[in-house]
Write a protein that holds these residues in place. Sequence first.
Motif, PDB file in Angstrom:
ATOM      1  N   VAL A 172     -50.493 -65.336 -27.139  1.00 24.24           N
ATOM      2  CA  VAL A 172     -49.173 -64.617 -27.660  1.00 24.24           C
ATOM      3  C   VAL A 172     -48.320 -64.258 -26.475  1.00 24.24           C
ATOM      4  N   GLY A 173     -49.336 -63.868 -25.185  1.00 21.89           N
ATOM      5  CA  GLY A 173     -48.543 -63.326 -23.981  1.00 21.89           C
ATOM      6  C   GLY A 173     -47.457 -64.433 -23.317  1.00 21.89           C
ATOM      7  N   VAL A 174     -47.685 -65.856 -23.817  1.00 19.81           N
ATOM      8  CA  VAL A 174     -46.708 -66.705 -23.399  1.00 19.81           C
ATOM      9  C   VAL A 174     -45.213 -66.159 -23.617  1.00 19.81           C
ATOM     10  N   GLY A 175     -45.047 -65.550 -24.735  1.00 19.97           N
ATOM     11  CA  GLY A 175     -43.806 -64.892 -25.153  1.00 19.97           C
ATOM     12  C   GLY A 175     -43.209 -63.797 -24.112  1.00 19.97           C
ATOM     13  N   ASN A 176     -44.139 -63.276 -23.476  1.00 23.84           N
ATOM     14  CA  ASN A 176     -43.472 -62.256 -22.313  1.00 23.84           C
ATOM     15  C   ASN A 176     -42.694 -63.201 -21.308  1.00 23.84           C
ATOM     16  N   LYS A 177     -43.213 -64.387 -20.779  1.00 21.89           N
ATOM     17  CA  LYS A 177     -42.589 -65.147 -20.035  1.00 21.89           C
ATOM     18  C   LYS A 177     -41.222 -65.574 -20.351  1.00 21.89           C
ATOM     19  N   PHE A 178     -40.947 -65.765 -21.676  1.00 20.36           N
ATOM     20  CA  PHE A 178     -39.812 -66.345 -22.156  1.00 20.36           C
ATOM     21  C   PHE A 178     -38.804 -65.112 -22.246  1.00 20.36           C
ATOM     22  N   ARG A 179     -39.359 -63.910 -22.646  1.00 17.56           N
ATOM     23  CA  ARG A 179     -38.652 -62.654 -22.702  1.00 17.56           C
ATOM     24  C   ARG A 179     -38.389 -62.086 -21.372  1.00 17.56           C
ATOM     25  N   ASN A 180     -39.047 -62.549 -20.168  1.00 16.03           N
ATOM     26  CA  ASN A 180     -38.910 -61.845 -19.080  1.00 16.03           C
ATOM     27  C   ASN A 180     -39.516 -60.562 -19.085  1.00 16.03           C
ATOM     28  N   VAL A 181     -40.401 -60.370 -19.715  1.00 19.68           N
ATOM     29  CA  VAL A 181     -40.970 -58.737 -19.732  1.00 19.68           C
ATOM     30  C   VAL A 181     -41.747 -58.622 -18.441  1.00 19.68           C
ATOM     31  N   ASN A 182     -41.527 -57.571 -17.889  1.00 24.47           N
ATOM     32  CA  ASN A 182     -42.333 -56.922 -16.566  1.00 24.47           C
ATOM     33  C   ASN A 182     -41.717 -58.123 -15.383  1.00 24.47           C
ATOM     34  N   GLY A 183     -40.665 -58.697 -15.439  1.00 24.63           N
ATOM     35  CA  GLY A 183     -40.266 -59.599 -14.514  1.00 24.63           C
ATOM     36  C   GLY A 183     -40.974 -61.036 -14.539  1.00 24.63           C
ATOM     37  N   GLU A 184     -41.543 -61.229 -15.693  1.00 25.29           N
ATOM     38  CA  GLU A 184     -42.360 -62.607 -15.679  1.00 25.29           C
ATOM     39  C   GLU A 184     -41.215 -63.675 -16.008  1.00 25.29           C
ATOM     40  N   HIS A 185     -41.497 -64.951 -15.988  1.00 18.51           N
ATOM     41  CA  HIS A 185     -40.710 -65.990 -15.992  1.00 18.51           C
ATOM     42  C   HIS A 185     -41.437 -67.028 -16.179  1.00 18.51           C
ATOM     43  N   ARG A 230     -35.793 -63.336 -34.123  1.00 24.37           N
ATOM     44  CA  ARG A 230     -34.692 -62.369 -33.735  1.00 24.37           C
ATOM     45  C   ARG A 230     -34.339 -62.508 -32.224  1.00 24.37           C
ATOM     46  N   HIS A 231     -35.084 -63.347 -31.570  1.00 18.66           N
ATOM     47  CA  HIS A 231     -34.659 -63.483 -30.226  1.00 18.66           C
ATOM     48  C   HIS A 231     -33.962 -65.217 -30.166  1.00 18.66           C
ATOM     49  N   GLY A 232     -33.540 -65.541 -31.088  1.00 18.91           N
ATOM     50  CA  GLY A 232     -32.607 -66.797 -31.180  1.00 18.91           C
ATOM     51  C   GLY A 232     -33.308 -68.003 -30.526  1.00 18.91           C
ATOM     52  N   ASP A 233     -32.390 -68.309 -29.350  1.00 23.90           N
ATOM     53  CA  ASP A 233     -32.594 -69.373 -28.445  1.00 23.90           C
ATOM     54  C   ASP A 233     -33.846 -69.229 -27.675  1.00 23.90           C
ATOM     55  N   THR A 234     -34.118 -67.939 -27.142  1.00 24.68           N
ATOM     56  CA  THR A 234     -35.396 -67.738 -26.474  1.00 24.68           C
ATOM     57  C   THR A 234     -36.440 -68.184 -27.124  1.00 24.68           C
ATOM     58  N   PHE A 235     -36.630 -67.858 -28.462  1.00 25.09           N
ATOM     59  CA  PHE A 235     -37.598 -68.351 -29.284  1.00 25.09           C
ATOM     60  C   PHE A 235     -37.750 -69.668 -29.510  1.00 25.09           C
ATOM     61  N   ARG A 236     -36.611 -70.332 -29.664  1.00 14.32           N
ATOM     62  CA  ARG A 236     -36.632 -72.013 -29.760  1.00 14.32           C
ATOM     63  C   ARG A 236     -37.319 -72.499 -28.603  1.00 14.32           C
ATOM     64  N   LEU A 237     -36.806 -72.107 -27.342  1.00 15.73           N
ATOM     65  CA  LEU A 237     -37.297 -72.392 -26.298  1.00 15.73           C
ATOM     66  C   LEU A 237     -38.923 -72.269 -25.873  1.00 15.73           C
ATOM     67  N   ALA A 238     -39.211 -71.298 -26.381  1.00 15.14           N
ATOM     68  CA  ALA A 238     -40.586 -70.769 -26.319  1.00 15.14           C
ATOM     69  C   ALA A 238     -41.541 -71.840 -27.267  1.00 15.14           C
TER      70      ALA A 238
END
Length: 404
Positions: A172-185, A230-238
Motif C-alpha cells: 500500500v505504501g506505493v500510493g505514497n510515491k504517487f501522492r508525493n508524501v514526504n517528498g517521495e516520487h 478521490r485522487h483522480g488521475d493520480t489514482f489512475r496512474l498508480a
Amino acid sequence: MVSRCDAAGVGIIVDAVINHMTNYPSPGVGSNGTDYTKYNYPGLYGPSDFHPACTVNNYQSAANVQDCELFSLPDLNTGLASVRQKIADYLIMLARMGVAGFRIDAAKHIQQVELDDILGRVNLTLAGEGKPLPYVFLEVVGGGGEAVTAYDYYGAGYSSGGAADITEFTFVGVGNKFRNVNGEHISQLNPNGPPGGQFSEAAWGLLPTDKAVVFLQNHDTQHNCGISFRHGDTFRLANVWMLAQPYGYTSILSSYAFDCPVGNAMGPPSDADGWTNPVTCATSFETAMIGQWVCEHRDPYIRNMVGFRRVVAGTDINHWWDNRDDAIAFSRGDKGFVAINRESSTVSASVATGMPPGTYCDLLTGGLAGGACEGTTVVVDAAGTVQFNLASGSAIAIDATTRR
C-alpha cells in the motif's frame, strides 16, 4: 449470481468471516430473519463454541491475538473439531454453489494449525467429489515485532493439496510515491534502483511474489484516507503501474463514495431497511457523489490494464527509464510497454521499449478495434524506440495485441 458470473468468465471469491461472529446489536435479528445474541446462534453455535471472553490487546502474545476477542467480536473456538467442521461445511457449501475461492478475513486471529485443518477438510471433500480446489487468500495484517506474522501461514492448505496466498499490506505504501508524501516520487519504484529508491521484494521486505496479494487500497485501508478514487488521475496512474509491474497477485477494490474521515462509518448505498441498493455507477471518479457506487474497475485505465497484465505475464521489467522524479517508463520483455507522467507538465522523451517495430494502439485511450486505433497511436521505430509527449497526469500502454 455465481452461475451468471461464471458464464461470463468471472469467478466469485467470497469474503469468508470465520474467526468470529457478531456483537452488535445483541440481541439482534440477522438479515435472513434469524434471532441471535452475542454468544448464541440457534441451530449453529452456542456459548460453549466460543473462546472465554478476553480482549485482543497484546500483539506480542500469539495466544492473546488468536484466542481473544477482536473488537469485542465473539471469538469462535476453532480448537474444537466440531467448530472447524461447521466452518468447513459452510465453505464446502459455497464451493458446491460454484464460487471460485475465499478471502479468509482476520486469518491471523485463527491458530495456524486450526486454519490448516479447516482448509484441509474443504480441499479433501471437494477433491473427493472431483471438484476443483478453491483459490484461497488470507488476510494477515503485518506489524513489526508481532508474535503472529504472515510467514506463519505459508503452509496453509498445502497438506491437503491446496495453497493459500497472503495479503501484502506493505505494498500500500506505493500510493505514497504517487501522492508525493514526504517528498517521495515514482522514480523510486525502479526495481534496480539505488538504496532508498528501489522497489523489490528485498528492498521493501515483501512476501515472495508467488504468495502475495497486492493492492493500493482495500476496504479497510481506504478508510485511512490514503490513495483512492478521490485522487483522480493520480489514482489512475498508480493502478497503471500496479497492473503493469509483475509483483504479486493484484486486487482492485470496487467501492462507494463516502466522506473520509468523517463519514468512515457509512455503509454501502442502501435503502431505509438496510438492503444494499442495485449498483448504479458514477460516470467517473471525479463525478462520484457521497453514497454513490464508484465502480473503480470500470475506469478505462484500470479495466484495460487488466488485459495488459495477462498479455505480459511471465516477463520481467526491462528498459527502465525515469527522469529522477515523477515520470517513468518500462517494458515487460518484448510483450508490453508503459510510460507514466505524474509531473505537473508535459514530459517528452525518446525511450527504448524492447518491442518489435510497428504502429501500436494505446490501450488506455481505446486500443485496437477493427484494425484501427480508437485513441492514441504509438510508433515503435526500427531501433525499438518510442518518442512520446505525455501530458501531465497521463500514461500510455501498448502490448503485443495492440500492434496494427
